[in-house]
Write an enzyme that holds these catalytic residues in place. Structure first.
Site, PDB file in Angstrom:
ATOM      1  N   THR A 114       0.829  -1.206   0.000  1.00 33.71           N
ATOM      2  CA  THR A 114       0.000   0.000   0.000  1.00 33.71           C
ATOM      3  C   THR A 114       0.863   1.255   0.000  1.00 33.71           C
ATOM      4  OG1 THR A 114      -1.705  -1.183   1.228  1.00 33.71           O
ATOM      5  CG2 THR A 114      -1.843   1.216   1.206  1.00 33.71           C
ATOM      6  N   TYR A 177     -12.804  -5.641   0.052  1.00 36.33           N
ATOM      7  CA  TYR A 177     -14.130  -5.267  -0.462  1.00 36.33           C
ATOM      8  C   TYR A 177     -15.133  -6.408  -0.441  1.00 36.33           C
ATOM      9  CZ  TYR A 177     -17.776  -3.180  -3.351  1.00 36.33           C
ATOM     10  OH  TYR A 177     -18.976  -2.699  -3.802  1.00 36.33           O
ATOM     11  N   TYR A 203      -1.369 -10.876   5.692  1.00 39.27           N
ATOM     12  CA  TYR A 203      -1.507  -9.452   6.026  1.00 39.27           C
ATOM     13  C   TYR A 203      -2.958  -9.184   6.400  1.00 39.27           C
ATOM     14  CZ  TYR A 203      -1.162  -4.324   5.379  1.00 39.27           C
ATOM     15  OH  TYR A 203      -1.193  -2.970   5.538  1.00 39.27           O
ATOM     16  N   ARG A 208      -8.659  -1.319   6.242  1.00 43.49           N
ATOM     17  CA  ARG A 208      -8.639  -1.039   4.805  1.00 43.49           C
ATOM     18  C   ARG A 208      -9.437  -2.063   4.001  1.00 43.49           C
ATOM     19  NH1 ARG A 208      -5.080   2.478   2.092  1.00 43.49           N
ATOM     20  NH2 ARG A 208      -3.683   3.658   3.439  1.00 43.49           N
ATOM     21  N   LYS A 231       1.539 -10.081   9.199  1.00 40.35           N
ATOM     22  CA  LYS A 231       1.571  -8.653   9.479  1.00 40.35           C
ATOM     23  C   LYS A 231       0.222  -8.297  10.073  1.00 40.35           C
ATOM     24  CE  LYS A 231       1.900  -4.026   7.445  1.00 40.35           C
ATOM     25  NZ  LYS A 231       2.037  -3.220   6.200  1.00 40.35           N
ATOM     26  N   ILE A 273       6.483  -4.040  10.338  1.00 36.29           N
ATOM     27  CA  ILE A 273       6.551  -3.597   8.947  1.00 36.29           C
ATOM     28  C   ILE A 273       6.085  -2.148   8.988  1.00 36.29           C
ATOM     29  CG2 ILE A 273       5.668  -3.897   6.605  1.00 36.29           C
ATOM     30  CD1 ILE A 273       5.521  -6.884   7.161  1.00 36.29           C
TER      31      ILE A 273
END
Length: 476
Positions: A114, A177, A203, A208, A231, A273
């Site tokens: 990202t 989404y 992740y 998000r 992560k 990270i």
């Protein structure tokens, strides 16, 4: 200009908290047993018991490239992709950044995530970034490549491409989404790990993606020999110790939240990270080294000057502030790609002040004190109730911002998720905030408005409590 963060940033940062999950190691172990496990798949069963966290990767032109560096502990930078003022990828500057990180002690680099604006890059540009990164630091720093997409097949293809260009591992985000179920997440990640002989780091960033990968699902996936780490960008540090106990020491646990990373490592995590490491690589590496050594005092001392960066590098959507900060430091051009736009003028003094506080840039001669809330009167408040499903927390932060206030998140707690596969949105939460006002009367006004909000929004069943000094942690 308001000194609080923008409402969009507040929503982005704090919506992650609604996915926080408190669980004990025994609870995780018993619940994860209910989920399908990758070890039941024939390809995984053949190698069960050994974690294949290194790989050999061919590369373009048939040249053999060893991609065998193990996943490191410590500080891994979520690298911003340098661009010129016209928006072209700047490979020469990318190489300079990589050399700087190597010299500063960064333990690993994450590209095309990202922060790297991967979704705006063409396939050819991604290949250039991967090739240059491999040439500059391959074999000296671990290289993780972001390959996650909304589609399982597309993610497999991207992960194969990363392997082709010599990645040491792939960072694979949960599909965004579409909000897959927990069983869907297990199937998705298992297919990827079965299809590509490359270590996978999961992740989880629900703020998000809109989907939280539960602790139970993570534990189930950790049994796959090629799924080697996580992560965790939920902001919930209570997950670290139970997952460490169940997943074992060879499963890497990385924080994805700079502000929470120090405590995450002290709770059993392996590292971070980091976005902040883009501008303060040596300092973040020092925080992680002290944390991993169990030296809480040294970790806090190293992290203190970075706290404003941890906050203000997210005053607008990532990577807008960090790219502006790197440009301010003279490390890259000002380019950023649409739909993102350069950092708003109102936020620039704030980010510059955070850079000065961290020693990343010198204070400008004759300049007034850095913008921000340093020295303002503050008060610790405990906000409880249905904070997220009724929007109470975002409305509270909007009030602070509109009154030119500021805040820090001190701690939070939520009730455990008691559902097998779907997230329980309606559960009570507690968030403790340190609220700042420009003066004592402004602080009183903010407190009064927050009390009024709690009283008006009855459906949230909220309460607001002023905490005494050194009592900021909410009850577990």
């Amino acid at each position: 200009a308001p000194r609080g963060r923008s409402s969009s940033a507040s929503e982005c940062r704090l919506s992650m908290l609604m996915f926080a999950h408190l669980a004990s190691a025994a609870f995780i172990a018993s619940r994860s047993a209910l989920l399908p496990t990758p070890a039941t798949h024939p390809s995984a069963a053949a190698t069960a018991g050994t974690r294949a966290c290194v790989a050999t990767a061919p590369r373009r032109g048939g040249e053999a490239v060893m991609a065998g560096m193990p996943l490191p502990a410590g500080s891994l930078v979520a690298l911003a992709t340098p661009m010129t003022s016209t928006g072209e990828v700047d490979i020469a500057t990318l190489r300079e950044l990589l050399r700087w990180h190597k010299a500063e002690g960064t333990n690993g680099v994450v590209i095309l995530g990202t922060t790297g604006e991967a979704s705006t890059l063409t396939s050819a540009e991604k290949e250039e970034v991967m090739a240059a990164t491999r040439e500059e630091v391959g074999g000296e720093m671990a290289i993780l490549v972001g390959t996650g997409t909304i589609s399982t097949e597309a993610t497999i293809a991207a992960t194969k491409q990363a392997k082709l260009f010599g990645a040491d591992a792939a960072l694979v985000v949960t599909p965004y989404y579409v909000k897959p179920s927990q069983a869907g997440l297990v199937a998705h990640f298992t297919r990827i790990a079965d299809a590509v002989e490359l270590p996978i780091v999961l992740y989880n960033v629900p703020g998000r993606t809109g989907v939280d990968m539960s602790v139970e699902t993570t534990v189930a996936l950790s049994r796959h020999p090629r799924i080697c780490g996580l992560k965790d960008a939920t902001g919930d540090n209570t997950r670290a110790a139970p997952m460490r106990a169940v997943c074992g020491d060879d499963f890497r646990l990385y924080s994805g939240e700079d502000a929470a990373a120090r405590e995450y490592v002290l709770q059993g995590g392996d590292g971070v990270i980091s976005v902040t490491a883009n501008v303060a690589p040596a300092a973040v590496a020092a925080v992680m080294a002290s944390g991993r050594a169990g030296d809480a005092a040294a970790a806090l001392a190293a992290d203190g000057p970075l706290m404003a960066l941890h906050r203000d590098l997210f005053c607008e959507a990532n990577p807008i502030p960090v790219k502006w900060a790197l440009h301010k430091m003279g490390r890259m051009g000002e380019g950023i790609r649409s739909p993102l736009s350069p950092l708003g003028v109102a936020f620039q003094p704030r980010v510059a002040g955070a850079l000065q506080q961290a020693g990343c840039i010198a204070s400008e001669e004759g300049a007034s004190a850095a913008a921000g809330s340093v020295g303002w009167p503050s008060r610790d408040l405990l906000l409880q109730g249905h904070l997220f499903d009724q929007g109470l927390i975002n409305q509270a932060l909007d009030i602070i911002e509109k009154q030119n206030g500021d805040f820090e998140i001190l701690a939070f707690s939520v009730q455990p998720n008691d559902q097998n596969s779907e997230f329980n949105f309606r559960r009570t939460s507690s968030v403790s905030l340190r609220v700042f006002g420009v003066d004592a009367s402004a602080l009183e006004d903010i407190t009064r408005r927050l009390r009024a909000l709690v009283e008006v929004l009855e459906s949230a069943e909220g309460s607001l409590t002023i905490l005494p000094a050194k009592a900021a942690a909410p009850p577990a």
